[in-house]
Design a protein around this motif. Structure first.
Motif, PDB file in Angstrom:
ATOM      1  N   GLY A   1       0.803  -1.229   0.000  1.00  0.00           N
ATOM      2  CA  GLY A   1       0.000   0.000   0.000  1.00  0.00           C
ATOM      3  C   GLY A   1       0.833   1.275   0.000  1.00  0.00           C
ATOM      4  O   GLY A   1       0.282   2.368   0.057  1.00  0.00           O
ATOM      5  N   GLN A   2       2.171   1.145  -0.090  1.00  0.00           N
ATOM      6  CA  GLN A   2       3.048   2.336  -0.108  1.00  0.00           C
ATOM      7  C   GLN A   2       3.628   2.529  -1.509  1.00  0.00           C
ATOM      8  O   GLN A   2       4.117   1.560  -2.111  1.00  0.00           O
ATOM      9  N   PHE A   3       3.623   3.752  -1.998  1.00  0.00           N
ATOM     10  CA  PHE A   3       4.217   4.015  -3.311  1.00  0.00           C
ATOM     11  C   PHE A   3       5.724   3.751  -3.264  1.00  0.00           C
ATOM     12  O   PHE A   3       6.399   4.217  -2.351  1.00  0.00           O
ATOM     13  N   PRO A   4       6.260   3.007  -4.247  1.00  0.00           N
ATOM     14  CA  PRO A   4       7.714   2.859  -4.296  1.00  0.00           C
ATOM     15  C   PRO A   4       8.367   4.226  -4.514  1.00  0.00           C
ATOM     16  O   PRO A   4       7.822   5.056  -5.248  1.00  0.00           O
ATOM     17  N   GLN A   5       9.526   4.432  -3.882  1.00  0.00           N
ATOM     18  CA  GLN A   5      10.187   5.732  -4.005  1.00  0.00           C
ATOM     19  C   GLN A   5      11.397   5.682  -4.938  1.00  0.00           C
ATOM     20  O   GLN A   5      12.274   6.533  -4.877  1.00  0.00           O
ATOM     21  N   ASP A   6      11.412   4.652  -5.758  1.00  0.00           N
ATOM     22  CA  ASP A   6      12.495   4.494  -6.726  1.00  0.00           C
ATOM     23  C   ASP A   6      11.894   4.766  -8.118  1.00  0.00           C
ATOM     24  O   ASP A   6      10.903   4.153  -8.492  1.00  0.00           O
ATOM     25  N   PRO A   7      12.509   5.685  -8.887  1.00  0.00           N
ATOM     26  CA  PRO A   7      11.911   6.031 -10.185  1.00  0.00           C
ATOM     27  C   PRO A   7      11.775   4.840 -11.128  1.00  0.00           C
ATOM     28  O   PRO A   7      10.805   4.746 -11.886  1.00  0.00           O
ATOM     29  N   ASP A   8      12.739   3.916 -11.073  1.00  0.00           N
ATOM     30  CA  ASP A   8      12.661   2.760 -11.977  1.00  0.00           C
ATOM     31  C   ASP A   8      11.475   1.864 -11.619  1.00  0.00           C
ATOM     32  O   ASP A   8      10.771   1.357 -12.502  1.00  0.00           O
ATOM     33  N   LEU A   9      11.246   1.689 -10.315  1.00  0.00           N
ATOM     34  CA  LEU A   9      10.104   0.861  -9.902  1.00  0.00           C
ATOM     35  C   LEU A   9       8.783   1.562 -10.245  1.00  0.00           C
ATOM     36  O   LEU A   9       7.841   0.934 -10.728  1.00  0.00           O
ATOM     37  N   LEU A  10       8.758   2.862 -10.007  1.00  0.00           N
ATOM     38  CA  LEU A  10       7.511   3.600 -10.318  1.00  0.00           C
ATOM     39  C   LEU A  10       7.161   3.498 -11.799  1.00  0.00           C
ATOM     40  O   LEU A  10       5.997   3.347 -12.167  1.00  0.00           O
ATOM     41  N   GLN A  11       8.187   3.592 -12.637  1.00  0.00           N
ATOM     42  CA  GLN A  11       7.935   3.564 -14.084  1.00  0.00           C
ATOM     43  C   GLN A  11       7.498   2.204 -14.600  1.00  0.00           C
ATOM     44  O   GLN A  11       7.059   2.081 -15.735  1.00  0.00           O
ATOM     45  N   GLN A  12       7.624   1.187 -13.752  1.00  0.00           N
ATOM     46  CA  GLN A  12       7.133  -0.129 -14.190  1.00  0.00           C
ATOM     47  C   GLN A  12       5.621  -0.266 -13.959  1.00  0.00           C
ATOM     48  O   GLN A  12       5.001  -1.221 -14.408  1.00  0.00           O
ATOM     49  N   LEU A  13       5.037   0.686 -13.239  1.00  0.00           N
ATOM     50  CA  LEU A  13       3.599   0.592 -12.955  1.00  0.00           C
ATOM     51  C   LEU A  13       2.795   1.103 -14.144  1.00  0.00           C
ATOM     52  O   LEU A  13       3.225   2.047 -14.827  1.00  0.00           O
ATOM     53  N   PRO A  14       1.610   0.520 -14.395  1.00  0.00           N
ATOM     54  CA  PRO A  14       0.822   0.928 -15.565  1.00  0.00           C
ATOM     55  C   PRO A  14       0.497   2.424 -15.538  1.00  0.00           C
ATOM     56  O   PRO A  14       0.060   2.952 -14.524  1.00  0.00           O
ATOM     57  N   GLY A  15       0.744   3.083 -16.666  1.00  0.00           N
ATOM     58  CA  GLY A  15       0.346   4.492 -16.819  1.00  0.00           C
ATOM     59  C   GLY A  15       1.336   5.494 -16.277  1.00  0.00           C
ATOM     60  O   GLY A  15       1.072   6.689 -16.308  1.00  0.00           O
ATOM     61  N   ILE A  16       2.484   5.024 -15.746  1.00  0.00           N
ATOM     62  CA  ILE A  16       3.455   5.970 -15.180  1.00  0.00           C
ATOM     63  C   ILE A  16       4.726   5.963 -16.034  1.00  0.00           C
ATOM     64  O   ILE A  16       5.463   4.985 -16.057  1.00  0.00           O
ATOM     65  N   GLY A  17       4.957   7.072 -16.737  1.00  0.00           N
ATOM     66  CA  GLY A  17       6.173   7.212 -17.537  1.00  0.00           C
ATOM     67  C   GLY A  17       7.221   7.998 -16.760  1.00  0.00           C
ATOM     68  O   GLY A  17       7.038   8.316 -15.579  1.00  0.00           O
ATOM     69  N   ARG A  18       8.285   8.333 -17.446  1.00  0.00           N
ATOM     70  CA  ARG A  18       9.421   8.995 -16.781  1.00  0.00           C
ATOM     71  C   ARG A  18       9.024  10.325 -16.133  1.00  0.00           C
ATOM     72  O   ARG A  18       9.381  10.602 -14.985  1.00  0.00           O
ATOM     73  N   SER A  19       8.300  11.152 -16.872  1.00  0.00           N
ATOM     74  CA  SER A  19       7.961  12.475 -16.331  1.00  0.00           C
ATOM     75  C   SER A  19       6.959  12.363 -15.181  1.00  0.00           C
ATOM     76  O   SER A  19       7.077  13.072 -14.173  1.00  0.00           O
ATOM     77  N   THR A  20       5.985  11.466 -15.311  1.00  0.00           N
ATOM     78  CA  THR A  20       4.991  11.304 -14.241  1.00  0.00           C
ATOM     79  C   THR A  20       5.654  10.760 -12.977  1.00  0.00           C
ATOM     80  O   THR A  20       5.382  11.223 -11.869  1.00  0.00           O
ATOM     81  N   ALA A  21       6.577   9.795 -13.141  1.00  0.00           N
ATOM     82  CA  ALA A  21       7.299   9.263 -11.980  1.00  0.00           C
ATOM     83  C   ALA A  21       8.079  10.382 -11.299  1.00  0.00           C
ATOM     84  O   ALA A  21       8.071  10.516 -10.071  1.00  0.00           O
ATOM     85  N   ALA A  22       8.724  11.211 -12.112  1.00  0.00           N
ATOM     86  CA  ALA A  22       9.512  12.317 -11.561  1.00  0.00           C
ATOM     87  C   ALA A  22       8.606  13.300 -10.816  1.00  0.00           C
ATOM     88  O   ALA A  22       8.948  13.776  -9.730  1.00  0.00           O
ATOM     89  N   ALA A  23       7.448  13.598 -11.392  1.00  0.00           N
ATOM     90  CA  ALA A  23       6.530  14.561 -10.757  1.00  0.00           C
ATOM     91  C   ALA A  23       6.031  14.018  -9.420  1.00  0.00           C
ATOM     92  O   ALA A  23       5.893  14.769  -8.446  1.00  0.00           O
TER      93      ALA A  23
END
Ligand code: SF4
Length: 358
Positions: free
Chosen positions: A107-129
């Motif tokens: 239930g916690q958002f990963p705080q690693d950009p690479d892990l975030l970008q593996q989630l559906p709908g999250i690209g590089r800029s959205t992960a960064a934001a």
């Protein structure tokens, strides 16, 4: 030739000063600025302007206050609260991502950009934001507004969708992102693109970086960013059937989960060649009693135009045709609580009350 003769922080320092007085500090997802709310807003803001998003955001978090509420919701419920925002893959990805974060990340958002970008709908800029705003991590963003600002400010020619132009934009985006105040800077550059450096009629006189702006100084603001190379998009056509039974109910069909309008309730469609009477009999056991052709209109997707002819059909329903409940719905159009509908279907159903003479 583009403008590189600038220090990294001349841009960000002036932008942050401007933001303190003129930026947006009262957006609903800023209070509280939880990862869930920031992520939700970022997904809604892809392709949609802030003023439109605010109402949808408030209704959405009122229905799904926490990530776990969204993860546990039915697809229908999610689509209903997204209906009208368009680009429905965003809603499906949102739902999937909520479920993955609950199942795989406690239930916690990963705080690693690479892990975030593996989630559906999250690209590089959205992960960064998300990481910048919710966790104050230093990451550069590059959404459509930021691309426009950087193309003009640095005088970058070439369509921003091209790889080499995009690589250059990322370099500048990284260069300008400060080591501190990253939460404010991220909001500041989004605000600047949305309120000052707008697509048409930018307010250069009020812009905090106008002295160093290539496009402003060279008087070529309207030429940047370079537009996408023109290509014509195909036109398709369809007939949407408004099948009304004796009780005034309308038959809706649930779209498959992926593809255009995936998961929404739509009107059944038929090609121009098909025989309506036979079609209605064979597909639903319905007999047509009256037909009224509506006014054709065009709905445009990013990759094709769809010419829609609504056909209003009064039908007799002997009820011998069994329909799967999760695919077909006899819907009472007078109800205010509508299921998730594509925008053109909403238009057609809104016109129904004018057709009482059918
Ligand atoms: S001066 Fe005008 S074109 Fe240049 S960044 Fe500012 S608003 Fe955009």
């Amino acid at each position: 030739m583009f403008n590189t003769n600038l220090t990294a922080d001349s841009f960000s320092t002036q932008l942050l000063r401007w933001f303190a007085d003129h930026g947006r500090h009262d957006l609903p997802w800023q209070h509280p600025r939880s990862p869930y709310r920031v992520w939700l807003a970022e997904i809604m803001l892809q392709q949609t302007q802030v003023q439109t998003v605010i109402g949808y955001f408030n209704r959405f978090v009122s229905r799904f206050p926490e990530l776990a509420d969204l993860a546990a919701a039915s697809t229908d419920d999610v689509m209903q609260h997204w209906a009208g925002l368009g680009y429905y893959a965003r809603a499906r990805n949102l739902h999937k991502t909520a479920q993955i974060i609950c199942l795989e990340y406690g239930g916690q958002f990963p705080q690693d950009p690479d892990l975030l970008q593996q989630l559906p709908g999250i690209g590089r800029s959205t992960a960064a934001a998300i990481l910048a705003q919710a966790f104050a991590q230093r990451h550069a963003i590059l959404d459509g507004n930021v691309k426009r600002v950087l193309c003009r400010y640095h005088g970058i020619h070439g369509w921003p969708g091209e790889r080499k132009v995009q690589d250059l934009l990322w370099q500048f985006a990284e260069q300008h992102t400060p080591a501190t105040h990253v939460v404010d800077y991220t909001q500041a550059i989004m605000d600047m693109g949305a309120t000052l450096c707008t697509r048409t009629r930018p307010r250069c006189v009020d812009c905090p970086v106008n002295h160093d702006c290539y496009a402003h100084n060279q008087n070529c603001v309207s030429q940047l960013p370079t537009g996408k190379p023109r290509q014509s998009i195909p036109v398709r056509s369809t007939r949407m059937l408004v099948l009304r039974d004796a009780q005034g109910r309308v038959l809706l069909e649930k779209r498959p989960p992926s593809g255009i309008w995936g998961g929404l309730w739509s009107l059944p469609e038929t090609s121009e060649e098909s025989d309506l009477q036979t079609d209605c009999q064979q597909r639903w056991g319905l007999t047509i009693e009256a037909i009224h052709a509506g006014i054709p209109f065009r709905h445009t997707f990013s990759h094709y135009h769809l010419d829609i002819t609504p056909l209003y059909l009064q039908v007799k329903n002997p009820g011998f045709c069994v329909m799967e409940e999760d695919r077909w719905l006899w819907y009472n159009n007078a109800l205010s609580d509508r299921p998730g509908l594509p925008a053109p279907v909403t238009v057609i159903l809104n016109q129904l009350s004018e057709l009482d003479g059918l």
